[in-house]
Design a protein around this motif. Structure first.
Motif, PDB file in Angstrom:
ATOM      1  N   VAL A  96      57.933 105.400  17.622  1.00 33.56           N
ATOM      2  CA  VAL A  96      57.275 106.563  17.799  1.00 33.56           C
ATOM      3  C   VAL A  96      56.901 106.787  19.727  1.00 33.56           C
ATOM      4  CG1 VAL A  96      54.942 107.377  18.225  1.00 33.56           C
ATOM      5  CG2 VAL A  96      56.140 106.381  15.894  1.00 33.56           C
ATOM      6  N   LEU A  97      57.124 106.198  20.520  1.00 33.68           N
ATOM      7  CA  LEU A  97      57.290 105.773  21.716  1.00 33.68           C
ATOM      8  C   LEU A  97      58.145 106.593  22.478  1.00 33.68           C
ATOM      9  CD1 LEU A  97      56.123 102.417  23.270  1.00 33.68           C
ATOM     10  CD2 LEU A  97      55.083 104.839  23.183  1.00 33.68           C
ATOM     11  N   LEU A  98      59.860 106.444  21.304  1.00 36.32           N
ATOM     12  CA  LEU A  98      60.350 107.251  22.437  1.00 36.32           C
ATOM     13  C   LEU A  98      60.859 109.116  21.824  1.00 36.32           C
ATOM     14  CD1 LEU A  98      63.898 106.163  22.721  1.00 36.32           C
ATOM     15  CD2 LEU A  98      64.304 106.470  20.977  1.00 36.32           C
ATOM     16  N   ILE A 158      58.497 110.470  21.697  1.00 34.88           N
ATOM     17  CA  ILE A 158      57.285 111.149  22.789  1.00 34.88           C
ATOM     18  C   ILE A 158      58.180 111.250  23.921  1.00 34.88           C
ATOM     19  CG2 ILE A 158      55.236 110.503  23.576  1.00 34.88           C
ATOM     20  CD1 ILE A 158      54.192 109.633  21.620  1.00 34.88           C
ATOM     21  N   VAL A 159      58.510 109.905  24.456  1.00 34.15           N
ATOM     22  CA  VAL A 159      58.870 110.092  25.647  1.00 34.15           C
ATOM     23  C   VAL A 159      60.393 111.165  25.479  1.00 34.15           C
ATOM     24  CG1 VAL A 159      60.883 109.298  27.478  1.00 34.15           C
ATOM     25  CG2 VAL A 159      58.723 108.008  26.849  1.00 34.15           C
ATOM     26  N   THR A 184      58.326 114.954  25.828  1.00 34.45           N
ATOM     27  CA  THR A 184      58.089 115.184  27.263  1.00 34.45           C
ATOM     28  C   THR A 184      59.053 115.488  27.791  1.00 34.45           C
ATOM     29  OG1 THR A 184      57.589 112.783  27.593  1.00 34.45           O
ATOM     30  CG2 THR A 184      56.235 114.511  26.766  1.00 34.45           C
ATOM     31  N   ILE A 216      56.691 101.399  16.322  1.00 27.69           N
ATOM     32  CA  ILE A 216      55.869 101.551  17.300  1.00 27.69           C
ATOM     33  C   ILE A 216      56.686 101.884  18.982  1.00 27.69           C
ATOM     34  CG2 ILE A 216      54.333 100.595  19.392  1.00 27.69           C
ATOM     35  CD1 ILE A 216      53.244  99.355  16.938  1.00 27.69           C
ATOM     36  N   VAL A 217      57.766 101.594  18.846  1.00 28.01           N
ATOM     37  CA  VAL A 217      59.141 101.351  19.416  1.00 28.01           C
ATOM     38  C   VAL A 217      59.899 103.271  19.011  1.00 28.01           C
ATOM     39  CG1 VAL A 217      61.047 100.966  20.595  1.00 28.01           C
ATOM     40  CG2 VAL A 217      59.585  99.510  20.434  1.00 28.01           C
TER      41      VAL A 217
END
Length: 125
Positions: free
Chosen positions: A20-22, A24-25, A28, A17-18
């Motif tokens: 995937v969030l990294l 995405i950040v 963008t 999860i971390v």
């Protein structure tokens, strides 16, 4: 029925999860910074460079004021400070450790009334 002890925690889903969030950040973040309007500025022959002044104000232990190594009264220092640009110019205060605190307060009061933003209080290690 026998219960097992909960000694270990599986952190693999948390790491997924971390990551995937990294992603995405990071994906963008590159698009957010490039939202400026590109303008080709015209040139002029009378270009004037803005220079910042660095002013040194010192107070010795006897209460004598110095403006750029020139001994002046507090009134003359105030007049010279009023001619400066409070947003651009840098004022450095050099205070003797044995000088009265009132001398420091009087200089700070003048700088505050004028609205100076770049003030340095010089000390030594």
């Amino acid at each position: 029925m026998r219960r097992e002890r909960f000694d270990k925690m599986n952190v693999v889903p948390f790491i997924d999860i971390v990551l995937v969030l990294l992603v995405i950040v990071l994906a963008t973040a590159t698009f957010v910074t490039n939202q400026t309007i590109k303008v080709d500025l015209p040139s002029a022959s009378s270009k004037k460079s803005e220079e910042k002044k660095s002013i040194h104000i010192a107070v010795d232990k006897d209460g004598k004021y110095f403006y750029d190594k020139e001994a002046l009264s507090i009134e003359l220092i105030e007049e010279r400070l009023m001619k400066l640009d409070p947003k651009k110019d840098l004022v450095s205060l050099h205070m003797d450790k044995e000088s009265a605190f009132q001398y420091f307060v009087s200089i700070i009061d003048i700088l505050k009334n004028k609205g100076f933003e770049n003030i340095s209080i010089i000390t030594k290690k």
